[in-house]
Design a protein around this motif. Structure first.
Motif, PDB file in Angstrom:
ATOM      1  N   VAL A 137      28.459  54.733  28.628  1.00 44.77           N
ATOM      2  CA  VAL A 137      27.337  54.768  29.575  1.00 44.77           C
ATOM      3  C   VAL A 137      27.705  53.989  30.833  1.00 44.77           C
ATOM      4  CG1 VAL A 137      24.997  53.924  30.004  1.00 44.77           C
ATOM      5  CG2 VAL A 137      25.510  55.138  27.877  1.00 44.77           C
ATOM      6  N   ASP A 138      28.260  52.810  30.631  1.00 43.40           N
ATOM      7  CA  ASP A 138      28.653  51.965  31.759  1.00 43.40           C
ATOM      8  C   ASP A 138      29.696  52.668  32.626  1.00 43.40           C
ATOM      9  OD1 ASP A 138      28.377  49.468  33.109  1.00 43.40           O
ATOM     10  OD2 ASP A 138      30.317  48.856  32.319  1.00 43.40           O
ATOM     11  N   ASN A 139      30.632  53.362  31.998  1.00 37.80           N
ATOM     12  CA  ASN A 139      31.660  54.103  32.735  1.00 37.80           C
ATOM     13  C   ASN A 139      31.057  55.249  33.541  1.00 37.80           C
ATOM     14  OD1 ASN A 139      34.081  52.724  32.131  1.00 37.80           O
ATOM     15  ND2 ASN A 139      34.193  53.671  30.120  1.00 37.80           N
ATOM     16  N   TYR A 140      30.183  56.022  32.894  1.00 36.10           N
ATOM     17  CA  TYR A 140      29.546  57.153  33.588  1.00 36.10           C
ATOM     18  C   TYR A 140      28.739  56.685  34.798  1.00 36.10           C
ATOM     19  CZ  TYR A 140      30.589  60.648  29.961  1.00 36.10           C
ATOM     20  OH  TYR A 140      31.215  61.517  29.110  1.00 36.10           O
ATOM     21  N   LEU A 141      28.111  55.524  34.680  1.00 36.77           N
ATOM     22  CA  LEU A 141      27.222  55.050  35.736  1.00 36.77           C
ATOM     23  C   LEU A 141      27.943  54.283  36.844  1.00 36.77           C
ATOM     24  CD1 LEU A 141      24.162  53.801  33.640  1.00 36.77           C
ATOM     25  CD2 LEU A 141      24.326  55.912  34.949  1.00 36.77           C
ATOM     26  N   THR A 142      29.025  53.573  36.504  1.00 39.55           N
ATOM     27  CA  THR A 142      29.613  52.652  37.489  1.00 39.55           C
ATOM     28  C   THR A 142      31.110  52.803  37.729  1.00 39.55           C
ATOM     29  OG1 THR A 142      30.052  50.918  35.826  1.00 39.55           O
ATOM     30  CG2 THR A 142      27.868  50.933  36.859  1.00 39.55           C
TER      31      THR A 142
END
Length: 284
Positions: free
Chosen positions: A250-255
């Motif tokens: 999730v963190d990768n997809y968002l940031t």
């Protein structure tokens, strides 16, 4: 029963904010007196506590309301997922504090410190000795396995950071890696069609992102992302990717600029953030 002022004093949430939450239907008082005073019982305070956890994870008020209004909302499960996200946030902040402390002392920190990966590479060496025959049967020779280990050693710093984020600690990463290697050797290579697996993952992702204007909390979108996540878990053939794998994704997809660039090029502008929000909502 507590008044709005008492709840404000207890929780640190301003009276105006509590009134606003009532106005938008996010957090209603247990009852309102004839004189118009809002009163709250202990059960309602538990709801407020849940809202504050979601806010700490940067959910919007609209998102929080949609999650908590969902008939399938499981408070106990939500706490488990929130704990994972908050622990990741804590670890990132702790890392920043350590870096700031060094900078305040005048140290010149040009790169991330390496973590001690000796135990992990020792485990790989022990694994090689214990499963020498299986490795030869799998790869044809031990040189291929040695090349893999050397590649990992050349990226030790990045590997250690990823391991801690994904598994919580290097000890847990090392322990799980041993079991994963044993499982990997047991997987029948002929039964695993990598190309087909990639095609299906792409197909399910395209289904999910065919309309980026969709509500990420809608039943349609959540069913689609559930299908994608189930397939990803299945295609990993039982390998343990770590309890923080999906929060990290999730963190990768968002940031993560690389993730965003690759996914947006493939599935459309804004696709990466859309996928991140959908997966985040799914695990909420």
């Amino acid at each position: 029963m507590r008044t709005v002022k008492q709840v404000s004093s207890l929780t640190g949430v301003s009276v105006r904010t509590l009134q606003f939450y009532d106005e938008i239907g996010l957090f209603k008082p247990t009852e309102v007196t004839d004189a118009g005073y809002r009163l709250y019982d202990d059960a309602s305070l538990e709801i407020l506590q849940q809202i504050l956890f979601f806010k700490e994870l940067d959910f919007t008020l609209k998102e929080i309301k949609e999650i908590m209004d969902n008939s399938k909302f499981d408070k106990s499960e939500a706490f488990k997922k929130q704990r994972v996200f908050i622990e990741m946030k804590r670890d990132r902040l702790n890392g920043l504090l350590i870096l700031l402390e060094k900078l305040e002392k005048g140290e010149h920190v040009m790169s991330f410190e390496k973590f001690d990966m000796d135990d992990y590479f020792k485990a790989l060496d022990e694994f090689k000795k214990a499963y020498i025959n299986e490795i030869v049967n799998k790869y044809g020779c031990t040189e291929t396995f040695d090349e893999m280990v050397n590649e990992l050693k050349s990226n030790e710093s990045q590997l250690s950071q990823l391991a801690i984020k994904q598994y919580g600690s290097l000890e847990k990463f090392t322990e799980v890696s041993k079991k994963n290697l044993e499982k990997f050797l047991q997987i029948n290579a002929e039964a695993v069609d990598v190309e087909e697996s990639i095609k299906k993952t792409d197909y399910l992702t395209r289904k999910l992102t065919e309309d980026l204007s969709k509500d990420v909390y809608s039943e349609e979108i959540q069913n689609k992302v559930g299908e994608l996540i189930d397939w990803c878990d299945e295609s990993n053939n039982g390998l343990n990717l770590g309890e923080n794998y999906w929060p990290l994704m999730v963190d990768n997809y968002l940031t993560n600029p690389i993730f965003i660039n690759v996914n947006d090029k493939k599935y459309g502008e804004g696709a990466s953030v859309f996928i991140g929000k959908v997966v985040k909502a799914y695990f909420s």
